[in-house]
Design a protein around this motif. Structure first.
Motif, mmCIF file in Angstrom:
data_model
loop_
_atom_site.group_PDB
_atom_site.id
_atom_site.type_symbol
_atom_site.label_atom_id
_atom_site.label_comp_id
_atom_site.label_asym_id
_atom_site.label_seq_id
_atom_site.Cartn_x
_atom_site.Cartn_y
_atom_site.Cartn_z
ATOM 1 N N ARG A 166 -66.937 -9.631 -117.008
ATOM 2 C CA ARG A 166 -68.008 -9.419 -116.411
ATOM 3 C C ARG A 166 -68.579 -7.884 -116.782
ATOM 4 N NH1 ARG A 166 -69.469 -6.670 -112.063
ATOM 5 N NH2 ARG A 166 -67.296 -6.556 -111.233
ATOM 6 N N GLN A 167 -67.651 -7.118 -116.727
ATOM 7 C CA GLN A 167 -68.234 -5.629 -117.201
ATOM 8 C C GLN A 167 -68.289 -5.495 -118.577
ATOM 9 O OE1 GLN A 167 -64.610 -3.436 -115.412
ATOM 10 N NE2 GLN A 167 -65.776 -3.191 -113.449
ATOM 11 N N ALA A 168 -67.750 -6.246 -119.433
ATOM 12 C CA ALA A 168 -68.019 -5.985 -121.097
ATOM 13 C C ALA A 168 -69.455 -6.554 -121.207
ATOM 14 C CB ALA A 168 -66.996 -6.965 -121.503
ATOM 15 N N GLN A 169 -69.868 -7.647 -120.400
ATOM 16 C CA GLN A 169 -71.421 -8.066 -120.389
ATOM 17 C C GLN A 169 -72.375 -7.327 -119.764
ATOM 18 O OE1 GLN A 169 -71.304 -12.119 -119.604
ATOM 19 N NE2 GLN A 169 -69.539 -12.770 -120.612
ATOM 20 N N GLU A 170 -71.921 -6.040 -119.189
ATOM 21 C CA GLU A 170 -72.656 -5.460 -118.130
ATOM 22 C C GLU A 170 -73.474 -6.068 -117.188
ATOM 23 O OE1 GLU A 170 -74.694 -2.815 -121.150
ATOM 24 O OE2 GLU A 170 -73.037 -1.766 -121.683
ATOM 25 N N ARG A 171 -72.637 -6.932 -116.544
ATOM 26 C CA ARG A 171 -73.603 -7.905 -115.632
ATOM 27 C C ARG A 171 -72.832 -7.118 -114.196
ATOM 28 N NH1 ARG A 171 -73.115 -13.690 -117.364
ATOM 29 N NH2 ARG A 171 -74.368 -13.893 -115.625
ATOM 30 N N THR A 172 -73.761 -7.668 -113.448
ATOM 31 C CA THR A 172 -73.199 -7.437 -111.666
ATOM 32 C C THR A 172 -72.629 -8.294 -111.100
ATOM 33 O OG1 THR A 172 -75.287 -8.357 -110.615
ATOM 34 C CG2 THR A 172 -75.555 -5.767 -111.466
ATOM 35 N N LEU A 173 -71.714 -8.152 -110.211
ATOM 36 C CA LEU A 173 -71.252 -9.146 -109.317
ATOM 37 C C LEU A 173 -72.045 -10.309 -108.988
ATOM 38 C CD1 LEU A 173 -68.076 -9.666 -108.665
ATOM 39 C CD2 LEU A 173 -68.460 -8.331 -106.467
ATOM 40 N N GLN A 174 -73.012 -9.568 -108.269
ATOM 41 C CA GLN A 174 -74.224 -10.554 -107.817
ATOM 42 C C GLN A 174 -74.730 -11.531 -108.800
ATOM 43 O OE1 GLN A 174 -75.067 -10.718 -104.196
ATOM 44 N NE2 GLN A 174 -75.777 -12.655 -104.772
ATOM 45 N N ASP A 175 -75.054 -11.199 -110.028
ATOM 46 C CA ASP A 175 -75.479 -11.697 -110.964
ATOM 47 C C ASP A 175 -74.587 -13.034 -111.436
ATOM 48 O OD1 ASP A 175 -77.216 -12.554 -113.241
ATOM 49 O OD2 ASP A 175 -75.909 -11.418 -114.638
ATOM 50 N N VAL A 176 -73.145 -12.560 -111.698
ATOM 51 C CA VAL A 176 -72.400 -13.596 -112.167
ATOM 52 C C VAL A 176 -72.101 -14.601 -110.834
ATOM 53 C CG1 VAL A 176 -70.024 -14.355 -112.772
ATOM 54 C CG2 VAL A 176 -71.273 -12.177 -113.871
ATOM 55 N N ALA A 177 -71.998 -14.153 -109.575
ATOM 56 C CA ALA A 177 -71.916 -15.224 -108.469
ATOM 57 C C ALA A 177 -73.253 -16.161 -108.340
ATOM 58 C CB ALA A 177 -71.668 -14.361 -107.384
ATOM 59 N N ASP A 178 -74.183 -15.666 -108.605
ATOM 60 C CA ASP A 178 -75.499 -16.357 -108.600
ATOM 61 C C ASP A 178 -75.472 -17.378 -109.410
ATOM 62 O OD1 ASP A 178 -76.467 -15.071 -106.299
ATOM 63 O OD2 ASP A 178 -78.018 -13.739 -107.210
ATOM 64 N N ALA A 179 -75.277 -16.999 -110.752
ATOM 65 C CA ALA A 179 -75.047 -18.110 -111.722
ATOM 66 C C ALA A 179 -74.006 -19.266 -111.631
ATOM 67 C CB ALA A 179 -74.825 -17.355 -113.147
ATOM 68 N N ALA A 201 -70.464 -19.127 -116.180
ATOM 69 C CA ALA A 201 -71.373 -18.224 -115.793
ATOM 70 C C ALA A 201 -71.178 -16.922 -116.601
ATOM 71 C CB ALA A 201 -71.357 -17.641 -114.473
ATOM 72 N N LEU A 202 -70.111 -16.711 -117.073
ATOM 73 C CA LEU A 202 -69.802 -15.615 -118.032
ATOM 74 C C LEU A 202 -69.960 -16.075 -119.665
ATOM 75 C CD1 LEU A 202 -66.651 -14.030 -116.196
ATOM 76 C CD2 LEU A 202 -68.993 -12.847 -116.778
ATOM 77 N N GLY A 203 -70.140 -17.419 -119.792
ATOM 78 C CA GLY A 203 -70.504 -17.842 -120.980
ATOM 79 C C GLY A 203 -69.252 -18.252 -121.869
ATOM 80 N N ILE A 204 -68.039 -18.454 -121.018
ATOM 81 C CA ILE A 204 -66.885 -18.825 -121.812
ATOM 82 C C ILE A 204 -66.408 -20.019 -120.961
ATOM 83 C CG2 ILE A 204 -66.202 -16.540 -122.367
ATOM 84 C CD1 ILE A 204 -64.510 -16.430 -120.080
ATOM 85 N N GLY A 205 -65.501 -20.877 -121.766
ATOM 86 C CA GLY A 205 -64.960 -22.068 -121.092
ATOM 87 C C GLY A 205 -63.653 -21.668 -120.288
ATOM 88 N N LEU A 206 -63.164 -22.797 -119.535
ATOM 89 C CA LEU A 206 -62.038 -22.776 -118.837
ATOM 90 C C LEU A 206 -60.867 -22.359 -119.413
ATOM 91 C CD1 LEU A 206 -60.957 -22.604 -116.023
ATOM 92 C CD2 LEU A 206 -60.778 -24.871 -115.806
ATOM 93 N N GLY A 207 -60.770 -23.195 -120.654
ATOM 94 C CA GLY A 207 -59.641 -22.997 -121.551
ATOM 95 C C GLY A 207 -59.717 -21.403 -121.948
#
Length: 142
Positions: free
Chosen positions: A58-71, A100-106
């Motif tokens: 999340r931090q590497a993408q410079e996204r907030t906790l709220q942004d990722v939680a909403d997504a 939400a972070l653009g990666i798969g579970l795997g």
């Protein structure tokens, strides 16, 4: 008039003391007075490793906790607890957070496994076993 003792039945234990099973865990030995035992290195918990990877991504993408939680459609406080290793997230929550972070579970689990291998390698340098490293593949622990 004669005094009679109250009519009391003898107390019979359910099991004699010799027939009782031994405790499943022996009581920990107490250190001698004034000595502190050397702390054994603690194995990493899966939830701590998952949280570290989620937070790092999340931090590497410079996204907030709220942004990722909403997504991910999960609550921000819950995602925060997962990132801090306070909550053991279900596979559905992990999949939603990964997506939400653009990666798969795997991919998420692979990153966590890499982190576990690095942690084990650091422990092996200090004299701990290398059981995780000898598998060479994905190693999941519950």
């Amino acid at each position: 008039m004669s005094e009679r003792a109250p009519n009391r039945a003898p107390v019979i234990p359910l099991r004699p003391p010799a027939a009782r099973p031994a405790p499943s865990r022996p009581a920990p030995e107490r250190p001698a007075q004034g000595r502190t035992p050397a702390a054994a290195p603690r194995e990493p918990l899966w939830r701590d490793l998952v949280g570290d990877v989620l937070r790092r991504e999340r931090q590497a993408q410079e996204r907030t906790l709220q942004d990722v939680a909403d997504a991910a459609r999960i609550s921000m406080p819950y995602l925060s607890e997962v990132e801090r290793g306070r909550k053991e997230a279900s596979s559905e929550i992990l999949a939603a957070a990964a997506q939400a972070l653009g990666i798969g579970l795997g991919d998420l689990l692979s990153l966590v496994q890499d982190e576990l291998a690095r942690t084990a390698a650091r422990g092996a340098v200090r004299g701990r076993g290398t059981s995780v490293l000898r598998h060479g593949g994905l190693c999941l622990a519950a």
